[in-house]
Design a protein around this motif. Sequence first.
Motif, PDB file in Angstrom:
ATOM      1  N   VAL A 170     -11.249 -22.863 -25.677  1.00  0.00           N
ATOM      2  CA  VAL A 170     -11.243 -23.471 -24.349  1.00  0.00           C
ATOM      3  C   VAL A 170     -12.585 -24.116 -24.017  1.00  0.00           C
ATOM      4  O   VAL A 170     -13.642 -23.639 -24.435  1.00  0.00           O
ATOM      5  CB  VAL A 170     -10.857 -22.421 -23.272  1.00  0.00           C
ATOM      6  CG1 VAL A 170     -11.881 -21.296 -23.199  1.00  0.00           C
ATOM      7  CG2 VAL A 170     -10.668 -23.073 -21.908  1.00  0.00           C
ATOM      8  N   THR A 171     -12.517 -25.203 -23.245  1.00  0.00           N
ATOM      9  CA  THR A 171     -13.694 -25.844 -22.671  1.00  0.00           C
ATOM     10  C   THR A 171     -13.520 -25.840 -21.159  1.00  0.00           C
ATOM     11  O   THR A 171     -12.440 -26.171 -20.657  1.00  0.00           O
ATOM     12  CB  THR A 171     -13.836 -27.305 -23.153  1.00  0.00           C
ATOM     13  OG1 THR A 171     -14.000 -27.297 -24.571  1.00  0.00           O
ATOM     14  CG2 THR A 171     -15.024 -27.995 -22.507  1.00  0.00           C
ATOM     15  N   ALA A 172     -14.589 -25.466 -20.445  1.00  0.00           N
ATOM     16  CA  ALA A 172     -14.560 -25.481 -18.985  1.00  0.00           C
ATOM     17  C   ALA A 172     -15.699 -26.347 -18.471  1.00  0.00           C
ATOM     18  O   ALA A 172     -16.841 -26.228 -18.931  1.00  0.00           O
ATOM     19  CB  ALA A 172     -14.684 -24.075 -18.424  1.00  0.00           C
ATOM     20  N   VAL A 173     -15.369 -27.235 -17.524  1.00  0.00           N
ATOM     21  CA  VAL A 173     -16.353 -28.068 -16.846  1.00  0.00           C
ATOM     22  C   VAL A 173     -16.238 -27.713 -15.366  1.00  0.00           C
ATOM     23  O   VAL A 173     -15.230 -28.020 -14.726  1.00  0.00           O
ATOM     24  CB  VAL A 173     -16.072 -29.568 -17.079  1.00  0.00           C
ATOM     25  CG1 VAL A 173     -17.113 -30.427 -16.362  1.00  0.00           C
ATOM     26  CG2 VAL A 173     -16.029 -29.891 -18.566  1.00  0.00           C
ATOM     27  N   THR A 174     -17.267 -27.018 -14.855  1.00  0.00           N
ATOM     28  CA  THR A 174     -17.233 -26.511 -13.482  1.00  0.00           C
ATOM     29  C   THR A 174     -18.557 -26.824 -12.802  1.00  0.00           C
ATOM     30  O   THR A 174     -19.506 -27.281 -13.459  1.00  0.00           O
ATOM     31  CB  THR A 174     -17.015 -24.979 -13.473  1.00  0.00           C
ATOM     32  OG1 THR A 174     -18.215 -24.347 -13.938  1.00  0.00           O
ATOM     33  CG2 THR A 174     -15.830 -24.567 -14.330  1.00  0.00           C
ATOM     34  N   PRO A 175     -18.659 -26.573 -11.493  1.00  0.00           N
ATOM     35  CA  PRO A 175     -19.954 -26.750 -10.832  1.00  0.00           C
ATOM     36  C   PRO A 175     -21.064 -25.901 -11.469  1.00  0.00           C
ATOM     37  O   PRO A 175     -22.239 -26.228 -11.354  1.00  0.00           O
ATOM     38  CB  PRO A 175     -19.682 -26.317  -9.392  1.00  0.00           C
ATOM     39  CG  PRO A 175     -18.231 -26.599  -9.195  1.00  0.00           C
ATOM     40  CD  PRO A 175     -17.597 -26.263 -10.523  1.00  0.00           C
ATOM     41  N   GLY A 176     -20.688 -24.840 -12.179  1.00  0.00           N
ATOM     42  CA  GLY A 176     -21.660 -23.984 -12.857  1.00  0.00           C
ATOM     43  C   GLY A 176     -22.104 -24.503 -14.211  1.00  0.00           C
ATOM     44  O   GLY A 176     -22.966 -23.912 -14.856  1.00  0.00           O
ATOM     45  N   GLY A 177     -21.511 -25.612 -14.682  1.00  0.00           N
ATOM     46  CA  GLY A 177     -21.898 -26.180 -15.960  1.00  0.00           C
ATOM     47  C   GLY A 177     -20.722 -26.319 -16.913  1.00  0.00           C
ATOM     48  O   GLY A 177     -19.565 -26.186 -16.513  1.00  0.00           O
ATOM     49  N   VAL A 178     -21.032 -26.557 -18.172  1.00  0.00           N
ATOM     50  CA  VAL A 178     -20.018 -26.719 -19.216  1.00  0.00           C
ATOM     51  C   VAL A 178     -20.103 -25.516 -20.146  1.00  0.00           C
ATOM     52  O   VAL A 178     -21.190 -25.164 -20.599  1.00  0.00           O
ATOM     53  CB  VAL A 178     -20.238 -28.024 -20.017  1.00  0.00           C
ATOM     54  CG1 VAL A 178     -19.227 -28.151 -21.142  1.00  0.00           C
ATOM     55  CG2 VAL A 178     -20.187 -29.235 -19.097  1.00  0.00           C
ATOM     56  N   GLN A 179     -18.969 -24.901 -20.392  1.00  0.00           N
ATOM     57  CA  GLN A 179     -18.895 -23.782 -21.326  1.00  0.00           C
ATOM     58  C   GLN A 179     -17.854 -24.106 -22.386  1.00  0.00           C
ATOM     59  O   GLN A 179     -16.806 -24.672 -22.086  1.00  0.00           O
ATOM     60  CB  GLN A 179     -18.502 -22.467 -20.625  1.00  0.00           C
ATOM     61  CG  GLN A 179     -19.489 -21.966 -19.595  1.00  0.00           C
ATOM     62  CD  GLN A 179     -19.234 -22.544 -18.221  1.00  0.00           C
ATOM     63  OE1 GLN A 179     -18.108 -22.839 -17.859  1.00  0.00           O
ATOM     64  NE2 GLN A 179     -20.289 -22.721 -17.438  1.00  0.00           N
ATOM     65  N   GLN A 180     -18.154 -23.701 -23.623  1.00  0.00           N
ATOM     66  CA  GLN A 180     -17.258 -23.940 -24.754  1.00  0.00           C
ATOM     67  C   GLN A 180     -16.927 -22.602 -25.405  1.00  0.00           C
ATOM     68  O   GLN A 180     -17.826 -21.841 -25.732  1.00  0.00           O
ATOM     69  CB  GLN A 180     -17.946 -24.849 -25.776  1.00  0.00           C
ATOM     70  CG  GLN A 180     -17.113 -25.148 -27.005  1.00  0.00           C
ATOM     71  CD  GLN A 180     -15.943 -26.072 -26.705  1.00  0.00           C
ATOM     72  OE1 GLN A 180     -16.091 -27.066 -26.019  1.00  0.00           O
ATOM     73  NE2 GLN A 180     -14.780 -25.744 -27.223  1.00  0.00           N
ATOM     74  N   GLY A 181     -15.637 -22.316 -25.564  1.00  0.00           N
ATOM     75  CA  GLY A 181     -15.186 -21.079 -26.194  1.00  0.00           C
ATOM     76  C   GLY A 181     -14.864 -20.020 -25.157  1.00  0.00           C
ATOM     77  O   GLY A 181     -15.451 -19.976 -24.079  1.00  0.00           O
TER      78      GLY A 181
END
Length: 161
Positions: free
Chosen positions: A53-64
Amino acid sequence: MSVPLDEKEIDDLRRRLGELSDRSAVTDLVARLGVWLDGHGLDDPGTVFTADVTAVTPGGVQQGIDAVAAGARGQHSGYARLQHFTSNVLVDLDGDEASVRANLVAVFISGGDRPATRVLVGHYRFGTRRTPQGWRIARLEVLPSWGAPVDSAALIPSPAA
């Protein structure tokens, strides 16, 4: 009196039933994300996300999955209570994948080390994928429209004396 269906009509009904089942499962997945976040992300993230999974949120980008779970926990920790509301869920199916858009209202109630209660309004965009365990989120994007601190006393009345 019923009229027997031919094979083409039966196949069409099976296809339509499968599509309805998939739409329902993806919509449930969006609701499951809100429940997972409201629980401060303490439950198994594998019930919501794919491993990549990839998440793009106000907290930043996370991968995995581990990074996404840690990011969610970090953004949601320190609040006494959380409530994520999703609505107007639109599912665009494409075989074993689906694109999803949903409105978002999230309320973060102050407590612990978070002094201000805040509200975030915006929408989600998801890329979901069918896995052997069911539908999971492979991409999550939070697109805030606005956010504001609010008076906690207005949201949580004091108990009567």
